[in-house]
Design a protein around this motif. Sequence first.
Motif, PDB file in Angstrom:
ATOM      1  N   ARG A  22       0.847  -1.174   0.000  1.00 20.22           N
ATOM      2  CA  ARG A  22       0.000   0.000   0.000  1.00 20.22           C
ATOM      3  C   ARG A  22       0.887   1.231   0.000  1.00 20.22           C
ATOM      4  O   ARG A  22       1.820   1.341   0.782  1.00 20.22           O
ATOM      5  N   ILE A  23       0.613   2.157  -0.896  1.00 24.50           N
ATOM      6  CA  ILE A  23       1.390   3.384  -0.939  1.00 24.50           C
ATOM      7  C   ILE A  23       1.034   4.236   0.260  1.00 24.50           C
ATOM      8  O   ILE A  23      -0.140   4.478   0.541  1.00 24.50           O
ATOM      9  N   VAL A  24       2.043   4.674   0.974  1.00 20.28           N
ATOM     10  CA  VAL A  24       1.840   5.463   2.183  1.00 20.28           C
ATOM     11  C   VAL A  24       2.058   6.933   1.858  1.00 20.28           C
ATOM     12  O   VAL A  24       3.099   7.304   1.334  1.00 20.28           O
ATOM     13  N   GLY A  25       1.084   7.754   2.156  1.00 14.68           N
ATOM     14  CA  GLY A  25       1.192   9.182   1.871  1.00 14.68           C
ATOM     15  C   GLY A  25       1.350   9.993   3.137  1.00 14.68           C
ATOM     16  O   GLY A  25       1.692   9.485   4.193  1.00 14.68           O
ATOM     17  N   LYS A  26       1.060  11.281   3.020  1.00 12.15           N
ATOM     18  CA  LYS A  26       1.145  12.193   4.170  1.00 12.15           C
ATOM     19  C   LYS A  26      -0.266  12.667   4.474  1.00 12.15           C
ATOM     20  O   LYS A  26      -0.710  13.709   4.006  1.00 12.15           O
ATOM     21  N   SER A  27      -1.006  11.870   5.247  1.00  9.36           N
ATOM     22  CA  SER A  27      -2.405  12.175   5.530  1.00  9.36           C
ATOM     23  C   SER A  27      -2.593  12.906   6.860  1.00  9.36           C
ATOM     24  O   SER A  27      -3.689  13.326   7.187  1.00  9.36           O
ATOM     25  N   VAL A  28      -1.521  13.036   7.628  1.00  8.87           N
ATOM     26  CA  VAL A  28      -1.582  13.684   8.935  1.00  8.87           C
ATOM     27  C   VAL A  28      -0.975  15.078   8.841  1.00  8.87           C
ATOM     28  O   VAL A  28       0.055  15.278   8.199  1.00  8.87           O
ATOM     29  N   VAL A  29      -1.620  16.038   9.477  1.00  8.28           N
ATOM     30  CA  VAL A  29      -1.082  17.397   9.522  1.00  8.28           C
ATOM     31  C   VAL A  29      -0.060  17.479  10.649  1.00  8.28           C
ATOM     32  O   VAL A  29      -0.348  17.122  11.795  1.00  8.28           O
ATOM     33  N   ALA A  30       1.137  17.929  10.329  1.00  9.00           N
ATOM     34  CA  ALA A  30       2.199  18.024  11.340  1.00  9.00           C
ATOM     35  C   ALA A  30       1.868  19.126  12.343  1.00  9.00           C
ATOM     36  O   ALA A  30       1.557  20.254  11.967  1.00  9.00           O
ATOM     37  N   LYS A  31       1.930  18.779  13.627  1.00 13.69           N
ATOM     38  CA  LYS A  31       1.707  19.745  14.700  1.00 13.69           C
ATOM     39  C   LYS A  31       2.983  19.861  15.525  1.00 13.69           C
ATOM     40  O   LYS A  31       3.772  18.925  15.600  1.00 13.69           O
ATOM     41  N   LYS A  40      12.302  10.106  18.964  1.00 12.90           N
ATOM     42  CA  LYS A  40      11.896   8.814  19.530  1.00 12.90           C
ATOM     43  C   LYS A  40      10.986   8.066  18.574  1.00 12.90           C
ATOM     44  O   LYS A  40      11.151   6.859  18.346  1.00 12.90           O
ATOM     45  N   LYS A  41      10.017   8.773  17.979  1.00 18.51           N
ATOM     46  CA  LYS A  41       9.096   8.133  17.046  1.00 18.51           C
ATOM     47  C   LYS A  41       9.829   7.658  15.783  1.00 18.51           C
ATOM     48  O   LYS A  41       9.518   6.599  15.235  1.00 18.51           O
ATOM     49  N   HIS A  42      10.796   8.453  15.325  1.00 17.09           N
ATOM     50  CA  HIS A  42      11.571   8.044  14.158  1.00 17.09           C
ATOM     51  C   HIS A  42      12.350   6.756  14.448  1.00 17.09           C
ATOM     52  O   HIS A  42      12.364   5.823  13.636  1.00 17.09           O
ATOM     53  N   PRO A 178       5.047  13.228   9.294  1.00 15.72           N
ATOM     54  CA  PRO A 178       4.189  13.125  10.478  1.00 15.72           C
ATOM     55  C   PRO A 178       3.244  11.928  10.464  1.00 15.72           C
ATOM     56  O   PRO A 178       2.599  11.646  11.472  1.00 15.72           O
ATOM     57  N   THR A 179       3.158  11.220   9.337  1.00 11.93           N
ATOM     58  CA  THR A 179       2.275  10.056   9.252  1.00 11.93           C
ATOM     59  C   THR A 179       2.957   8.792   9.746  1.00 11.93           C
ATOM     60  O   THR A 179       2.424   8.057  10.580  1.00 11.93           O
ATOM     61  N   HIS A 180       4.158   8.525   9.240  1.00 13.03           N
ATOM     62  CA  HIS A 180       4.838   7.273   9.585  1.00 13.03           C
ATOM     63  C   HIS A 180       6.213   7.490  10.225  1.00 13.03           C
ATOM     64  O   HIS A 180       6.877   6.541  10.598  1.00 13.03           O
ATOM     65  N   TYR A 181       6.658   8.736  10.329  1.00 10.14           N
ATOM     66  CA  TYR A 181       7.904   9.110  11.007  1.00 10.14           C
ATOM     67  C   TYR A 181       9.167   8.529  10.382  1.00 10.14           C
ATOM     68  O   TYR A 181      10.201   8.445  11.036  1.00 10.14           O
ATOM     69  N   LYS A 182       9.067   8.165   9.101  1.00  9.73           N
ATOM     70  CA  LYS A 182      10.279   7.959   8.315  1.00  9.73           C
ATOM     71  C   LYS A 182      10.628   9.315   7.687  1.00  9.73           C
ATOM     72  O   LYS A 182       9.893  10.297   7.840  1.00  9.73           O
TER      73      LYS A 182
END
Length: 257
Positions: A22-31, A40-42, A178-182
């Motif tokens: 599945r292609i992963v996009g940027k669906s989350v707005v960075a806050k 840490k998330k990365h 901000p979606t997957h932290y890569k």
Amino acid sequence: MKFFRLILVAVLVFTSCNSSKRIVGKSVVAKKMSARKVSKKHLENSFHKNTFEARLKVAFQDNKNKQKLSVKLRVDKDKIIWLNATYMGVIVARAKITPDSVNYYEKINRTYFKGNFEVLENILGAEVNFKQLQSLLLGEAIYDLKAKKYKAIVDNNAHLLLPVQQKALFNILFWINPTHYKLDRQSLKNTYKDQELKIGYKSYSKIDGEVFPKRIEIRAKERLKFTNIDIEYRSVVFNKKFSTPFKVPNGYKQVVL
């Protein structure tokens, strides 16, 4: 072969390939978020499999040449990076890289190189190692985010990490999705030598629970010279047993980088 030499210099330049992707996009707005939490998330989203084998399409261009190759890549995490390049179905070069050695040979000019990362450090005047090359291929920061203090800002809907105190030679920047932290991209610049390296991760796929790069663009320049390398992952297999054969054919001439 310039592809192997320059991708190394540019650093300073899986279950089944039929598994669902599945292609992963940027669906989350960075806050706004603290640099410590972003780092840490990365790190939590780093690659967790033991091995991967991939088929790549690689396009290379510099001031003088253009080249397109098919490359088979095998990575035994933290141990071996093995590449086999073909053109029109014919093997043209092979490389085997470990934490202690850098080896390749190419058939066009019948040359080979055997050495270690120290030769690249001497060329660039900065640290280069196996881990950094591996991280580049996986969409991960090529410098240890735990080794320095960073500040974080939101830039172009990504978490931009900037070292509180930059390295003496390099300015280092990391844009984290901000979606997957890569990584969306990472950039290193040496203003004294007029060198710049930009690594962009244009898309990712979700494969067997891993967010894995699909397209990588590497842009390196030094004064009036430039090197562009575009990498597209065509298929990826995790945790497969494989061999990494490497033997320089007879009659090849050793080169010095």
